[in-house]
Design a protein around this motif. Structure first.
Motif, PDB file in Angstrom:
ATOM      1  N   SER A   2       0.838  -1.203   0.000  1.00 24.31           N
ATOM      2  CA  SER A   2       0.000   0.000   0.000  1.00 24.31           C
ATOM      3  C   SER A   2       0.873   1.253   0.000  1.00 24.31           C
ATOM      4  O   SER A   2       0.484   2.310   0.488  1.00 24.31           O
ATOM      5  N   GLY A   3       2.058   1.104  -0.539  1.00 23.66           N
ATOM      6  CA  GLY A   3       2.952   2.249  -0.686  1.00 23.66           C
ATOM      7  C   GLY A   3       3.434   2.811   0.634  1.00 23.66           C
ATOM      8  O   GLY A   3       3.701   4.003   0.748  1.00 23.66           O
ATOM      9  N   ARG A   4       3.567   1.929   1.622  1.00 24.39           N
ATOM     10  CA  ARG A   4       3.989   2.399   2.939  1.00 24.39           C
ATOM     11  C   ARG A   4       5.336   1.834   3.321  1.00 24.39           C
ATOM     12  O   ARG A   4       5.809   0.870   2.742  1.00 24.39           O
ATOM     13  N   ARG A   5       5.929   2.431   4.341  1.00 21.19           N
ATOM     14  CA  ARG A   5       7.272   2.024   4.724  1.00 21.19           C
ATOM     15  C   ARG A   5       7.336   1.497   6.140  1.00 21.19           C
ATOM     16  O   ARG A   5       6.555   1.889   6.990  1.00 21.19           O
ATOM     17  N   LEU A   6       8.302   0.619   6.343  1.00 20.44           N
ATOM     18  CA  LEU A   6       8.502   0.096   7.686  1.00 20.44           C
ATOM     19  C   LEU A   6       9.538   0.964   8.390  1.00 20.44           C
ATOM     20  O   LEU A   6      10.710   0.961   8.032  1.00 20.44           O
ATOM     21  N   THR A   7       9.091   1.696   9.367  1.00 18.82           N
ATOM     22  CA  THR A   7      10.001   2.595  10.064  1.00 18.82           C
ATOM     23  C   THR A   7      10.264   2.087  11.477  1.00 18.82           C
ATOM     24  O   THR A   7       9.538   1.229  11.985  1.00 18.82           O
ATOM     25  N   ARG A   8      11.290   2.632  12.067  1.00 17.85           N
ATOM     26  CA  ARG A   8      11.639   2.321  13.437  1.00 17.85           C
ATOM     27  C   ARG A   8      10.415   2.485  14.343  1.00 17.85           C
ATOM     28  O   ARG A   8      10.088   1.626  15.143  1.00 17.85           O
ATOM     29  N   GLN A   9       9.692   3.607  14.169  1.00 18.67           N
ATOM     30  CA  GLN A   9       8.563   3.900  15.038  1.00 18.67           C
ATOM     31  C   GLN A   9       7.429   2.883  14.879  1.00 18.67           C
ATOM     32  O   GLN A   9       6.822   2.459  15.860  1.00 18.67           O
ATOM     33  N   ARG A  10       7.156   2.487  13.664  1.00 15.12           N
ATOM     34  CA  ARG A  10       6.073   1.522  13.441  1.00 15.12           C
ATOM     35  C   ARG A  10       6.414   0.179  14.060  1.00 15.12           C
ATOM     36  O   ARG A  10       5.582  -0.479  14.671  1.00 15.12           O
ATOM     37  N   ARG A  11       7.668  -0.207  13.877  1.00 21.87           N
ATOM     38  CA  ARG A  11       8.113  -1.467  14.470  1.00 21.87           C
ATOM     39  C   ARG A  11       7.956  -1.402  15.988  1.00 21.87           C
ATOM     40  O   ARG A  11       7.479  -2.322  16.627  1.00 21.87           O
ATOM     41  N   LEU A  12       8.323  -0.257  16.536  1.00 25.81           N
ATOM     42  CA  LEU A  12       8.310  -0.069  17.980  1.00 25.81           C
ATOM     43  C   LEU A  12       6.892  -0.131  18.553  1.00 25.81           C
ATOM     44  O   LEU A  12       6.633  -0.811  19.543  1.00 25.81           O
ATOM     45  N   VAL A  13       5.973   0.572  17.933  1.00 23.97           N
ATOM     46  CA  VAL A  13       4.602   0.578  18.432  1.00 23.97           C
ATOM     47  C   VAL A  13       4.035  -0.837  18.428  1.00 23.97           C
ATOM     48  O   VAL A  13       3.412  -1.277  19.401  1.00 23.97           O
ATOM     49  N   LEU A  14       4.267  -1.551  17.348  1.00 27.19           N
ATOM     50  CA  LEU A  14       3.756  -2.912  17.263  1.00 27.19           C
ATOM     51  C   LEU A  14       4.385  -3.799  18.329  1.00 27.19           C
ATOM     52  O   LEU A  14       3.710  -4.604  18.983  1.00 27.19           O
ATOM     53  N   LYS A  15       5.675  -3.624  18.527  1.00 23.42           N
ATOM     54  CA  LYS A  15       6.390  -4.395  19.548  1.00 23.42           C
ATOM     55  C   LYS A  15       5.797  -4.157  20.935  1.00 23.42           C
ATOM     56  O   LYS A  15       5.515  -5.088  21.683  1.00 23.42           O
ATOM     57  N   VAL A  16       5.591  -2.900  21.264  1.00 23.81           N
ATOM     58  CA  VAL A  16       5.030  -2.567  22.573  1.00 23.81           C
ATOM     59  C   VAL A  16       3.646  -3.189  22.746  1.00 23.81           C
ATOM     60  O   VAL A  16       3.314  -3.756  23.781  1.00 23.81           O
ATOM     61  N   LEU A  17       2.850  -3.111  21.690  1.00 22.89           N
ATOM     62  CA  LEU A  17       1.505  -3.683  21.746  1.00 22.89           C
ATOM     63  C   LEU A  17       1.561  -5.190  21.951  1.00 22.89           C
ATOM     64  O   LEU A  17       0.781  -5.747  22.728  1.00 22.89           O
ATOM     65  N   GLU A  18       2.489  -5.832  21.260  1.00 24.21           N
ATOM     66  CA  GLU A  18       2.562  -7.292  21.357  1.00 24.21           C
ATOM     67  C   GLU A  18       3.068  -7.747  22.715  1.00 24.21           C
ATOM     68  O   GLU A  18       2.645  -8.770  23.238  1.00 24.21           O
ATOM     69  N   GLU A  19       3.982  -6.958  23.276  1.00 25.94           N
ATOM     70  CA  GLU A  19       4.602  -7.401  24.530  1.00 25.94           C
ATOM     71  C   GLU A  19       3.757  -7.110  25.760  1.00 25.94           C
ATOM     72  O   GLU A  19       3.965  -7.712  26.809  1.00 25.94           O
ATOM     73  N   SER A  20       2.848  -6.174  25.650  1.00 27.70           N
ATOM     74  CA  SER A  20       1.996  -5.911  26.809  1.00 27.70           C
ATOM     75  C   SER A  20       0.653  -6.570  26.595  1.00 27.70           C
ATOM     76  O   SER A  20      -0.055  -6.261  25.644  1.00 27.70           O
TER      77      SER A  20
END
Lengths: 150, 150
Positions: free
Chosen positions: B14-32
């Motif tokens: 969808s023409g989007r990029r994987l950024t540090r911030q996106r990875r981070l938000v998902l990580k936080v969501l998954e770990e809590s």
DNA sequence: GTCCATGCAAACTGTTTGCACGCGC
DNA sequence: GCGCGTGCAAACAGTTTGCATGGAC
């Protein structure tokens, strides 16, 4: 009005008064079988009393909720909708195409709650089943361009 | 990380990029395994990247919701809570005493939805059963003074 | 190098609140 | 007439957006 008397008494027991505005908000709520939000409620009330303020509508809703006469629902969006408390519990389907709300009953939910309370030892004070999707009409119109009200 | 690759690809379509911030938000969501709100999410993310902004958290949540990786729930209050999408549907009980959230399953709900869609000819995209009340602990503490967090 | 994503601050929406006045009881 | 209720405007909480810069690909 007969109901005014008992309404006044109920209010009185908590040191509250029956005012023109409170009567009006309740009247508007009872007469519209839709799920109005505070703004819509305010608009209709203004038609009958141009001076009534939005703050009063909100404050009245708090009182009516405390009295158990009104229920508040968050139908998916960020703001609340209000309706007078019904005898039979019912739930809401909101169409994400046209915004239409369809009420439905589902006796199984009561059974779910009963089991939940028993298993967890908790006490249920309110429950709501909130469904979103596309209504029959919007499904027909296909993916391309439902009437988004605009 | 293996998942990064597929995540990047999904974003890419969808023409989007994987950024540090996106990875981070998902990580936080998954770990809590709690139901964090945007602010809580932001706090935890800041612990790992002090520069991440609340606006980015919100924007990322929009993207993750669109991708179906995250669900948003309004657990009664005015603000939203978020959690990663689970395989098994589940619903939420919120204690109005202590704010604790208890997840539970209720297969009967699926049956309710099936019947509803059939009868009304509509299409369900999401459903949520939202229950409030007092949890076992708060019931014990009696009507007089639960720990309202204050 | 292109164009999307970010950070910041300002805008915005829905709701609540402080204050002086008004009105139900 | 006492004291709750009202209108108004300002405050507030949660969320979104405009803009210039930064970074993914």
């Amino acid at each position: 009005m007969v109901r005014d008397k008992s309404l006044r008494e109920t209010l009185h027991t908590s040191g509250r008064r029956l005012t023109r505005q409170r009567r009006l908000v309740l009247k508007v709520l009872e007469e519209s079988r839709e799920h109005l939000d505070a703004e819509g409620l305010h608009d209709r009330a203004k038609a009958l009393d141009p001076n009534i303020s939005l703050a009063t509508v909100y404050r009245t809703l708090v009182v009516l909720k405390e009295m158990g006469l009104v229920e508040e629902h968050r139908l998916g969006e960020g703001h609340a909708h209000f309706e007078t408390t019904q005898k039979t519990p019912h739930y809401h389907f909101t169409c994400s195409g046209c915004g239409r709300v369809i009420e439905f009953d589902a006796p199984q939910v009561v059974e779910v709650l009963r089991r939940l309370s028993k298993q967890q030892g908790l006490q249920v004070t309110s429950a709501h089943l909130l469904v979103t999707g596309l209504c029959a009409r919007c499904r027909e119109e296909g993916e391309t361009g439902p009437g988004w009200g605009q």
